[in-house]
Design an enzyme around this catalytic site. Structure first.
Site, PDB file in Angstrom:
ATOM      1  N   ASN A 214       0.839  -1.195   0.000  1.00  0.00           N
ATOM      2  CA  ASN A 214       0.000   0.000   0.000  1.00  0.00           C
ATOM      3  C   ASN A 214       0.879   1.252   0.000  1.00  0.00           C
ATOM      4  OD1 ASN A 214       0.567   0.801   2.838  1.00  0.00           O
ATOM      5  ND2 ASN A 214      -0.380  -1.194   3.232  1.00  0.00           N
ATOM      6  N   ASP A 283      -4.485  -6.190   5.131  1.00  0.00           N
ATOM      7  CA  ASP A 283      -5.552  -6.971   5.766  1.00  0.00           C
ATOM      8  C   ASP A 283      -5.561  -8.412   5.262  1.00  0.00           C
ATOM      9  OD1 ASP A 283      -6.527  -4.867   7.300  1.00  0.00           O
ATOM     10  OD2 ASP A 283      -7.631  -4.052   5.568  1.00  0.00           O
ATOM     11  N   PRO A 309      -3.232 -11.640  10.520  1.00  0.00           N
ATOM     12  CA  PRO A 309      -3.556 -11.454  11.942  1.00  0.00           C
ATOM     13  C   PRO A 309      -3.700  -9.972  12.245  1.00  0.00           C
ATOM     14  CG  PRO A 309      -1.251 -12.113  11.657  1.00  0.00           C
ATOM     15  CD  PRO A 309      -1.900 -12.219  10.313  1.00  0.00           C
ATOM     16  N   LYS A 341     -14.052   1.365  15.527  1.00  0.00           N
ATOM     17  CA  LYS A 341     -12.755   0.688  15.659  1.00  0.00           C
ATOM     18  C   LYS A 341     -12.319   0.620  17.115  1.00  0.00           C
ATOM     19  CE  LYS A 341     -10.868   0.884  11.874  1.00  0.00           C
ATOM     20  NZ  LYS A 341     -10.277   1.336  10.649  1.00  0.00           N
TER      21      LYS A 341
HETATM   22  O1  C5P Z   1      -8.861  -2.367  10.755  1.00  0.00           O
HETATM   23  P1  C5P Z   1      -7.954  -1.300  10.255  1.00  0.00           P
HETATM   24  O2  C5P Z   1      -6.904  -1.810   9.324  1.00  0.00           O
HETATM   25  O3  C5P Z   1      -8.644  -0.111   9.688  1.00  0.00           O
HETATM   26  O4  C5P Z   1      -7.213  -0.765  11.583  1.00  0.00           O
HETATM   27  C1  C5P Z   1      -6.145   0.117  11.533  1.00  0.00           C
HETATM   28  C2  C5P Z   1      -5.354  -0.013  12.779  1.00  0.00           C
HETATM   29  O5  C5P Z   1      -5.124  -1.372  13.112  1.00  0.00           O
HETATM   30  C3  C5P Z   1      -3.953   0.582  12.619  1.00  0.00           C
HETATM   31  O6  C5P Z   1      -3.539   1.039  13.876  1.00  0.00           O
HETATM   32  C4  C5P Z   1      -3.145  -0.622  12.153  1.00  0.00           C
HETATM   33  O7  C5P Z   1      -1.778  -0.452  12.484  1.00  0.00           O
HETATM   34  C5  C5P Z   1      -3.772  -1.745  12.920  1.00  0.00           C
HETATM   35  N1  C5P Z   1      -3.776  -3.041  12.229  1.00  0.00           N
HETATM   36  C6  C5P Z   1      -3.014  -4.076  12.722  1.00  0.00           C
HETATM   37  N2  C5P Z   1      -3.036  -5.291  12.117  1.00  0.00           N
HETATM   38  C7  C5P Z   1      -3.790  -5.507  11.032  1.00  0.00           C
HETATM   39  C8  C5P Z   1      -4.575  -4.477  10.505  1.00  0.00           C
HETATM   40  C9  C5P Z   1      -4.545  -3.241  11.122  1.00  0.00           C
HETATM   41  O8  C5P Z   1      -2.308  -3.864  13.715  1.00  0.00           O
HETATM   42  N3  C5P Z   1      -3.785  -6.710  10.466  1.00  0.00           N
END
Ligand code: C5P
Length: 409
Positions: A214, A283, A309, A341
């Site tokens: 990304n 993700d 994870p 969140k």
């Molecule tokens: O669910 P989302 O990706 O939007 O969440 C973002 C937050 O979760 C960020 O702080 C990111 O560093 C963390 N995150 C994580 N592990 C993942 C996905 C997101 O620690 N697999």
């Protein structure tokens, strides 16, 4: 190690030694500073070398000793200005009456005097001299001048002196000097705390030459790491692939994939007080990585992905979870998604920002944040990422201490 000494971890202490019988204690002092995690470089005056050898100080400090102001060899390596910049604090112990006078008058006729003038770091002197030299109005005037300029005086103590007299003028014992030196750094809002920060993107391999990733540059996470360190924290930065330089003196663990980042975080999060997930973690990742470069052929191909994870949620779910801060990069309904969140990942704070616009978010140098926690929030308006990071760290520190206070009362 006493918890009072934790602010010394990774600090660079320039230890000046001047001529006095107490110089024999400077070796113990250097060793104790190192035991507390500090990096120590020693500068000795010529008179100091009459009392203790540079070789001894080199052995206990683990670094070459600096002796001369205009030695072409040392100036070519670490010269007096570099040394002055290198130091997080300068401690002169023992500081003779003559050296106090020198600093009070801004004389730069030897290396240590020049360093004391050239450094922007906190300067502390541990006086050691005969009691009459200490009480002499000239020395007391110098003391006042030094203190009025913000120079810290550690001691002296009262007691029996090497000359057989009893009174004020003894150098403080090394253990007390180490504690007071730690105190120079104790003002930071995260002083003595361990922080783990994730930053940058992850790369999920498809085959040996291709990956899914990304646009995260890592700039925000790196700025937060620097701000946390400035606030006194010991920082571990777990970083995906970025092109940013490693900030000096923090521990950086390099990873590529989400699974590697997850493993590195779990290996480093024990004893951590605050966890900040600033990484843009993929993700999903390919279920399998092809052993060889995939050849083109069919018109369509399907890549099967599985969930990575969730690092942040896993840390927040640990039995003794640190204070956890997550990021929410959103393109719509910022506050609604951020609140969701906070609850879904059970974290202490969410820092939400808009992404996708031309001037903020992943690759830009500026950003704005909406901070949300249970029962409250704050807005940090658009600012360069380094300034924004300092403001974020100040809010995190405040919320962390408020939570701790609530739990202990
Ligand atoms: O669910 P989302 O990706 O939007 O969440 C973002 C937050 O979760 C960020 O702080 C990111 O560093 C963390 N995150 C994580 N592990 C993942 C996905 C997101 O620690 N697999």
């Amino acid at each position: 190690m006493s918890s009072d000494l934790r602010p010394l971890a990774n600090k660079r202490i320039l230890l000046g030694v001047t001529g006095g019988i107490a110089a024999y204690k400077s070796a113990d002092l250097a060793r104790r500073l190192r035991d507390a995690g500090a990096e120590v470089r020693v500068v000795m005056t010529r008179a100091a070398t009459e009392f203790i050898t540079p070789l001894t100080m080199q052995a206990v400090s683990g670094n070459p000793v600096h002796l001369h102001l205009l030695d072409p060899q040392t100036e070519a390596g670490m010269g007096h200005i570099e040394l002055a910049r290198w130091a997080d604090a300068v401690l002169v112990a023992p500081a003779s009456a003559g050296f106090m006078a020198k600093v009070a008058h801004g004389l730069a006729d030897d290396l240590l005097g020049a360093l004391c003038l050239a450094t922007a770091a906190p300067l502390a002197l541990a006086p050691a001299m005969n009691r009459l030299m200490w009480s002499n109005p000239a020395t007391q005037d110098n003391r006042r001048v030094l203190e009025s300029r913000g120079v810290r005086l550690f001691g002296p103590a009262e007691g029996e002196q090497a000359c057989g007299e009893v009174g004020p003028g003894r150098m403080l014992e090394p253990h007390a000097l180490v504690e007071m030196t730690a105190g120079l750094f104790a003002g930071g809002c995260l002083s003595g705390l361990n922080i783990v920060i994730t930053a940058g993107p992850t790369r999920e391999a498809i085959d040996p030459v291709r990956f899914i990733s990304n646009r995260s540059s890592g700039k925000m996470g790196y700025a937060i790491a620097v701000a946390a360190q400035e606030a006194g924290a010991t920082v571990t930065l777990i970083s995906g692939p970025v092109v940013l330089p490693v900030p000096p003196r923090l521990k950086r663990v390099n990873v590529e994939s989400a699974v590697q980042m997850y493993e590195a975080v779990l290996a480093n999060v024990r004893d951590c007080d605050i966890f900040i997930g600033a990484a843009a973690v993929a993700d999903y990742h390919p279920v399998s990585r092809a052993a060889h470069k995939i050849k083109k052929g069919q018109n369509e191909m399907t890549l099967v992905l599985e969930r990575s994870p969730d690092i942040l949620a896993s840390v927040a779910a640990l039995p003794e979870a640190p204070y956890t801060v997550g990021f929410a990069a959103e393109t719509e309904n910022l506050e609604v998604h951020a609140r969701a969140k906070l609850a879904a990942k059970d974290v202490d704070m969410v820092a939400a920002n808009w992404v996708g616009g031309p001037d903020t978010g992943f690759e830009s140098d500026e950003n704005a944040l909406l901070l949300i926690w249970e029962g409250g929030g704050a807005e940090l308006p658009c600012a360069p990422k380094d300034r924004l990071a300092r403001e974020l760290i100040a809010v995190i520190a405040e919320r962390y201490h408020a939570k701790n206070k609530a739990q202990t009362s």
